[in-house]
Design a protein around this motif. Structure first.
Motif, PDB file in Angstrom:
ATOM      1  N   UNK A 179      83.281  29.579  92.853  1.00 30.52           N
ATOM      2  CA  UNK A 179      84.219  28.507  93.223  1.00 30.52           C
ATOM      3  C   UNK A 179      84.761  27.751  92.025  1.00 30.52           C
ATOM      4  N   UNK A 180      83.990  27.660  90.959  1.00 36.77           N
ATOM      5  CA  UNK A 180      84.485  26.981  89.763  1.00 36.77           C
ATOM      6  C   UNK A 180      85.598  27.792  89.104  1.00 36.77           C
ATOM      7  N   UNK A 181      85.382  29.090  88.947  1.00 37.19           N
ATOM      8  CA  UNK A 181      86.414  29.925  88.328  1.00 37.19           C
ATOM      9  C   UNK A 181      87.658  30.033  89.209  1.00 37.19           C
ATOM     10  N   UNK A 182      87.496  29.838  90.517  1.00 37.17           N
ATOM     11  CA  UNK A 182      88.655  29.857  91.411  1.00 37.17           C
ATOM     12  C   UNK A 182      89.590  28.678  91.157  1.00 37.17           C
ATOM     13  N   UNK A 183      89.130  27.681  90.430  1.00 36.13           N
ATOM     14  CA  UNK A 183      89.955  26.515  90.110  1.00 36.13           C
ATOM     15  C   UNK A 183      90.748  26.694  88.822  1.00 36.13           C
ATOM     16  N   UNK A 184      90.693  27.883  88.236  1.00 32.88           N
ATOM     17  CA  UNK A 184      91.321  28.113  86.934  1.00 32.88           C
ATOM     18  C   UNK A 184      92.832  27.894  86.958  1.00 32.88           C
ATOM     19  N   UNK A 185      93.472  27.995  88.120  1.00 31.71           N
ATOM     20  CA  UNK A 185      94.903  27.743  88.171  1.00 31.71           C
ATOM     21  C   UNK A 185      95.264  26.292  87.966  1.00 31.71           C
ATOM     22  N   UNK A 186      94.326  25.388  88.275  1.00 28.32           N
ATOM     23  CA  UNK A 186      94.590  23.957  88.171  1.00 28.32           C
ATOM     24  C   UNK A 186      93.852  23.281  87.019  1.00 28.32           C
ATOM     25  N   UNK A 187      92.855  23.950  86.489  1.00 26.33           N
ATOM     26  CA  UNK A 187      92.031  23.404  85.427  1.00 26.33           C
ATOM     27  C   UNK A 187      91.920  24.420  84.290  1.00 26.33           C
ATOM     28  N   UNK A 188      91.553  23.938  83.116  1.00 25.28           N
ATOM     29  CA  UNK A 188      91.083  24.818  82.059  1.00 25.28           C
ATOM     30  C   UNK A 188      89.571  24.974  82.243  1.00 25.28           C
ATOM     31  N   UNK A 189      89.130  26.211  82.426  1.00 23.90           N
ATOM     32  CA  UNK A 189      87.706  26.483  82.586  1.00 23.90           C
ATOM     33  C   UNK A 189      87.120  26.777  81.207  1.00 23.90           C
ATOM     34  N   UNK A 190      86.137  25.991  80.812  1.00 30.56           N
ATOM     35  CA  UNK A 190      85.551  26.082  79.475  1.00 30.56           C
ATOM     36  C   UNK A 190      84.109  26.560  79.598  1.00 30.56           C
ATOM     37  N   UNK A 191      83.768  27.623  78.906  1.00 32.28           N
ATOM     38  CA  UNK A 191      82.367  28.038  78.808  1.00 32.28           C
ATOM     39  C   UNK A 191      81.801  27.413  77.544  1.00 32.28           C
ATOM     40  N   UNK A 192      81.001  26.372  77.717  1.00 32.29           N
ATOM     41  CA  UNK A 192      80.548  25.597  76.555  1.00 32.29           C
ATOM     42  C   UNK A 192      79.191  26.068  76.040  1.00 32.29           C
ATOM     43  N   UNK A 193      78.670  27.134  76.619  1.00 33.51           N
ATOM     44  CA  UNK A 193      77.411  27.690  76.170  1.00 33.51           C
ATOM     45  C   UNK A 193      76.872  28.644  77.208  1.00 33.51           C
ATOM     46  N   UNK A 194      75.671  29.114  76.980  1.00 32.50           N
ATOM     47  CA  UNK A 194      75.011  29.975  77.954  1.00 32.50           C
ATOM     48  C   UNK A 194      73.505  29.837  77.777  1.00 32.50           C
ATOM     49  N   UNK A 195      72.797  30.183  78.831  1.00 34.92           N
ATOM     50  CA  UNK A 195      71.336  30.139  78.820  1.00 34.92           C
ATOM     51  C   UNK A 195      70.819  31.526  79.128  1.00 34.92           C
ATOM     52  N   UNK A 196      69.991  32.054  78.259  1.00 31.42           N
ATOM     53  CA  UNK A 196      69.382  33.364  78.479  1.00 31.42           C
ATOM     54  C   UNK A 196      67.894  33.156  78.690  1.00 31.42           C
ATOM     55  N   UNK A 197      67.483  33.246  79.948  1.00 29.96           N
ATOM     56  CA  UNK A 197      66.080  33.065  80.288  1.00 29.96           C
ATOM     57  C   UNK A 197      65.443  34.406  80.630  1.00 29.96           C
ATOM     58  N   UNK A 198      65.816  35.439  79.880  1.00 26.65           N
ATOM     59  CA  UNK A 198      65.213  36.772  79.986  1.00 26.65           C
ATOM     60  C   UNK A 198      65.175  37.246  81.436  1.00 26.65           C
TER      61      UNK A 198
END
Length: 309
Positions: free
Chosen positions: A41-60
């Motif tokens: 649902x967050x990525x579905x808002x990409x037409x109205x917002x800039x979607x920013x990936x500000x990091x990631x978590x790798x918990x194996x």
């Protein structure tokens, strides 16, 4: 001192070590999907917002999670900035879903008036396991300090840091649940080797102000708006909510920066932490989400009307 067992992990009176934390982690189970309920649902808002990936978590084996924020399309450096955060405690569902609901259906009303940065789910591992902590048995909402022991907290602070000094508002969306008393506070006592001291869960919505820089009129404006959506928590017999003195109807205060709380990270003059009570027989999940949205909108409306830069 009562040191009777109160949690299945550890020895009463002794803080957890690596073995106890590993035992606790092995007990956690994935119960819902961050990818399906938040990322899609967050990525579905990409037409109205800039979607920013500000990091990631790798918990194996426990999963890889992108950390995503929504940034106003047409960001204007001449305007102040408002931050909305949800899911710092992943189990607090209306914080996450309320932030998404605001972004989807209400944020457009503020376009061109203020820059919005919305982080719906700070703690995706906790969201999936409906837990307060991260997999290291750390509470992200006591970890907003340098150096942070929680990767979730460190990533959000890194996102916010370039904008410090420009924030006028931060609304951090939370819940107070019955499981705080039945599960999470006993786990905290066990982890730290301390006795569990029972508390009281208030029935209703309340706010947490910054005791170092209180804004009573702002907090009351938010309470008045939310009261049209859901009921406000009354003080207990001692005039307190969760052990803190009630400063005004539905308002208590904490030293946000001193405690390492999320609402203290921006330095904004207007900050509040919402606390929805989803276990009330008087509230539905939709009502809880709507209460979060009402709080965000009331906070923005107050700031835009009273605190023009």
């Amino acid at each position: 001192m009562n040191l009777q067992p109160f949690h299945p992990v550890g020895t009463p009176g002794q803080p957890w070590g690596k073995a106890e934390k590993a035992q606790w982690l092995a007990m956690q189970r994935r119960q819902r999907s961050h990818a399906e309920e938040v990322v899609e649902p967050l990525r579905a808002l990409a037409g109205d917002w800039d979607v920013v990936e500000y990091g990631s978590l790798d918990y194996a084996d426990d999963g890889h999670y992108p950390l995503l924020a929504l940034r106003s399309r047409g960001w204007d450096d001449s305007l102040p900035v408002a931050l909305v955060t949800g899911g710092v405690h992943g189990y607090e569902t209306s914080g996450v879903q309320g932030a998404l609901l605001f972004a989807r259906g209400h944020a457009a009303a503020y376009a061109g008036r203020i820059n919005l940065l919305v982080v719906p789910c700070v703690s995706p591992w906790g969201y999936e396991r409906i837990h307060r902590w991260n997999p290291d048995a750390i509470d992200p909402n006591r970890s907003f300090r340098q150096p942070s022991p929680a990767r979730e907290s460190a990533a959000l602070m890194e996102l916010v840091e370039p904008l410090r000094g420009r924030f006028v508002l931060h609304v951090d969306l939370h819940e107070t649940t019955d499981s705080d008393e039945s599960e999470f506070r006993p786990a905290l006592a066990a982890r730290d080797g301390k006795p569990f001291e029972p508390g009281h869960i208030p029935d209703g919505f309340y706010l947490v102000d910054d005791s170092a820089r209180p804004q009573p009129e702002f907090q009351q404006a938010v309470i008045e708006a939310v009261a049209k959506v859901t009921h406000i928590a009354p003080a207990d017999a001692d005039g307190r909510i969760i052990g803190s003195p009630v400063l005004a109807p539905g308002v208590i205060a904490y030293p946000l920066v001193e405690l390492g709380l999320c609402a203290g990270i921006t330095g904004a003059p207007y900050v509040t932490t919402t606390e929805v009570y989803p276990d009330s027989p008087q509230a539905t999940p939709a009502q809880c989400n709507a209460a979060q949205v009402a709080a965000i909108c009331a906070a923005l409306d107050h700031v835009l009307a009273v605190a023009r830069p």
